[in-house]
Write an enzyme that holds these catalytic residues in place. Structure first.
Site, PDB file in Angstrom:
ATOM      1  NE  ARG A 217      -3.975   2.052   2.171  1.00 48.19           N
ATOM      2  CZ  ARG A 217      -4.186   2.868   3.207  1.00 48.19           C
ATOM      3  NH1 ARG A 217      -3.564   2.689   4.345  1.00 48.19           N
ATOM      4  NH2 ARG A 217      -5.041   3.863   3.087  1.00 48.19           N
TER       5      ARG A 217
ATOM      6  CG  HIS B  95      -0.977   5.466  -0.385  1.00 47.77           C
ATOM      7  ND1 HIS B  95      -1.665   6.124   0.592  1.00 47.77           N
ATOM      8  CD2 HIS B  95      -1.822   4.512  -0.845  1.00 47.77           C
ATOM      9  CE1 HIS B  95      -2.869   5.609   0.721  1.00 47.77           C
ATOM     10  NE2 HIS B  95      -2.997   4.624  -0.144  1.00 47.77           N
ATOM     11  CG  ASP B  96       6.729   6.764  -3.323  1.00 42.06           C
ATOM     12  OD1 ASP B  96       6.688   8.003  -3.199  1.00 42.06           O
ATOM     13  OD2 ASP B  96       7.729   6.160  -3.754  1.00 42.06           O
TER      14      ASP B  96
ATOM     15  CB  SER C  63       7.335  12.097  -2.445  1.00 46.73           C
ATOM     16  OG  SER C  63       6.349  11.283  -3.056  1.00 46.73           O
TER      17      SER C  63
ATOM     18  CG  ASN D 177      -0.348   9.100   3.539  1.00 44.16           C
ATOM     19  OD1 ASN D 177      -0.851   8.242   2.840  1.00 44.16           O
ATOM     20  ND2 ASN D 177       0.518   9.977   3.104  1.00 44.16           N
TER      21      ASN D 177
ATOM     22  N   PRO E 188      -6.984   7.478  -4.619  1.00 47.70           N
ATOM     23  CG  PRO E 188      -7.108   5.156  -4.885  1.00 47.70           C
ATOM     24  CD  PRO E 188      -6.146   6.303  -4.910  1.00 47.70           C
TER      25      PRO E 188
ATOM     26  CG  HIS F 159      -7.958  -4.005  -1.491  1.00 47.46           C
ATOM     27  ND1 HIS F 159      -9.035  -3.159  -1.545  1.00 47.46           N
ATOM     28  CD2 HIS F 159      -6.877  -3.196  -1.314  1.00 47.46           C
ATOM     29  CE1 HIS F 159      -8.622  -1.891  -1.409  1.00 47.46           C
ATOM     30  NE2 HIS F 159      -7.324  -1.900  -1.276  1.00 47.46           N
ATOM     31  CB  THR F 160      -5.693 -10.943  -2.318  1.00 55.18           C
ATOM     32  OG1 THR F 160      -5.761 -12.297  -1.865  1.00 55.18           O
ATOM     33  CG2 THR F 160      -4.246 -10.649  -2.671  1.00 55.18           C
TER      34      THR F 160
ATOM     35  CG  ASP G 286      -9.015 -12.953   0.908  1.00 55.69           C
ATOM     36  OD1 ASP G 286     -10.069 -13.524   1.277  1.00 55.69           O
ATOM     37  OD2 ASP G 286      -8.176 -13.506   0.176  1.00 55.69           O
TER      38      ASP G 286
ATOM     39  CB  THR H 109      -6.872 -17.011   1.644  1.00 54.35           C
ATOM     40  OG1 THR H 109      -7.209 -16.176   0.511  1.00 54.35           O
ATOM     41  CG2 THR H 109      -7.494 -18.374   1.435  1.00 54.35           C
TER      42      THR H 109
END
Ligand code: HEM
Ligand SMILES: *[C@@H]1O[C@H](CO)[C@@H](O)[C@H](O)[C@H]1NC(C)=O
Ligand SMILES: *[C@@H]1O[C@H](CO)[C@@H](O)[C@H](O)[C@H]1NC(C)=O
Ligand SMILES: *[C@@H]1O[C@H](CO)[C@@H](O)[C@H](O)[C@H]1NC(C)=O
Ligand SMILES: CC(=O)N[C@H]1CO[C@H](CO)[C@@H](O)[C@@H]1O
Length: 324
Positions: A57, A61-62, A71, A89, A159, A189-190, A242, A245
């Site tokens: 993540r 975001h970077d 940054s 953040n 987003p 997002h798993t 998730d 799993t």
């Protein structure tokens, strides 16, 4: 006349060459680069299994804000509020920052002032994704660390959950990703987790007609409601992204969506929206197709607005510009 044209051609050549990264950038200057990163991330992930998701993540975001230039790692000071201190953040995992710091310390000992923080973040992310079961992909190297990190530059580049699918697809398009690539990237997002406040609007007081989002599986809602019953007082409470799993990088994220087992509203929207649904179904049915697409999109994510040459520097510490 000839001379200035030659210079112009040479300049163009330099620009083109500088803009190119290569997978073996540190082959001669820091031969142990790969080994040091791999050792650092392995130790960290074993002692703290949340590191992989946190780092993935952090990398995204970077790259979405100012490009992949570290940054996001810059600390604020009295003159500047940095990217990492913007609201969104707050939930970036401290362990993700920590694994990069550890790798940087080890690399500065082995090859001082050579390896950029942006490259460390890119390489560490790939190794961590692979370590938790995800696909291997090529990491291009030679990024420089950026000179700008401002909280005010975050809005509009990352987003958020209150965006519509139109806005989200538009944002990803601006960063260079088509809807299919967006869906593949969301497979991140798993792994990892989300804090209760990110999804309580789906499970408590959803609407006048339904207490929870009707797209959600009722037993899933019941479990989440219990988990988050004290979320206003216990803000650390979080659920796995998730549910089936949680720690394994696989295509279960996509399989969950048609069953109402998507955690965040964006996850469920991916299945509802006609533009993204076909890819969700494809990746749910075919893990190999997902892994291929994910590998490709991660390689590409790592190239977003990278800085080379004099457009950046190799920081001595990842949380500070060298000039400070
Ligand atoms: C529409 C796009 C996206 C939205 C709205 C979104 C939103 C979120 C939110 C709200 C969280 C929970 C954060 C928390 O409570 O700690 C989260 C977690 C996470 N996101 Fe996304 N995300 C999006 C796309 C992506 C992409 C493209 C990636 C990576 C390539 C990604 C990787 C992750 C990971 C790995 C986590 C778990 C973090 C952890 O366990 O520390 N997300 N996301
Ligand atoms: C959308 O959510 C972000 C935080 O995730 C918040 O800062 C922003 O104000 C929200 N925008 C709107 C229009 O509600
Ligand atoms: C849901 O609404 C009820 C009645 O309006 C209220 O008492 C309760 O605090 C709300 N719950 C949450 C989590 O907002
Ligand atoms: C919520 O708080 C109550 C009262 O302190 C406690 O009994 C319960 O176990 C808590 N629930 C969770 C999920 O932590
Ligand atoms: C990990 C990290 O640095 N989080 C920071 C994000 O921003 C908030 C302020 O909005 C800080 O309190 C957190 O420390």
């Amino acid at each position: 006349m000839m001379g200035s044209r030659l210079i112009a051609v040479l300049l163009l050549f330099v620009v083109v060459v500088n803009a190119k990264l290569t997978p073996d950038y540190y082959k001669n200057t820091c031969p142990d680069f790969q080994k040091i990163i791999r050792e650092t991330i392995t130790n960290k992930q074993i002692s703290t299994p949340t590191t992989a998701a946190g780092t993935l993540r952090l990398f995204m975001h970077d790259c979405f804000v100012e490009g992949c230039d570290a940054s996001v790692l810059i600390a604020s000071n009295s003159f500047n509020t940095a990217e990492k201190d913007v609201d969104i953040n707050q939930s970036l995992a401290g362990d993700a920052f920590d694994v990069i710091t550890r790798a940087k310390v080890a690399l500065e000992l082995a090859c001082p002032k050579t390896v950029s923080c942006a490259d460390i973040l890119a390489q560490a992310t790939r190794d961590l994704v692979t370590m938790v079961g995800g696909p291997f992909y090529k990491v291009w190297l030679g990024r420089k660390d950026g000179f700008v990190s401002q909280a005010s530059r975050v809005t509009g580049n990352l987003p958020t959950l209150n965006m519509t699918m139109d806005q989200i697809l538009d944002l990803f398009q601006r960063k260079g990703f088509a809807p299919q690539e967006f869906v593949a990237m969301m497979g991140a997002h798993t792994i990892g987790f989300s804090h209760c406040k990110e999804f309580t609007s789906r499970i408590f007081n959803y609407s006048n007609t339904s207490p929870h989002d009707p797209a959600m599986n009722p037993s899933y809602v019941a479990g989440l409601s219990k988990l988050c019953e004290n979320y206003t007082t216990d803000v650390t409470m979080a659920a796995f992204n998730d549910v089936m799993t949680p720690g394994k990088f696989d295509n279960m994220y996509y399989k969950n969506l048609p069953k109402g087992l998507g955690l965040l509203s964006i996850d469920q929207m991916m299945y509802t929206d006609q533009r993204t649904r076909p890819y969700v179904i494809q990746y749910a049915n075919n893990q190999m197709a997902f892994f291929e697409a994910f590998a490709h999109v991660m390689e590409k994510l790592g190239l977003v607005d990278v800085k080379t040459g004099r457009k950046g520097e190799v920081r001595s510490r990842c949380d500070n510009f060298n000039s400070l």
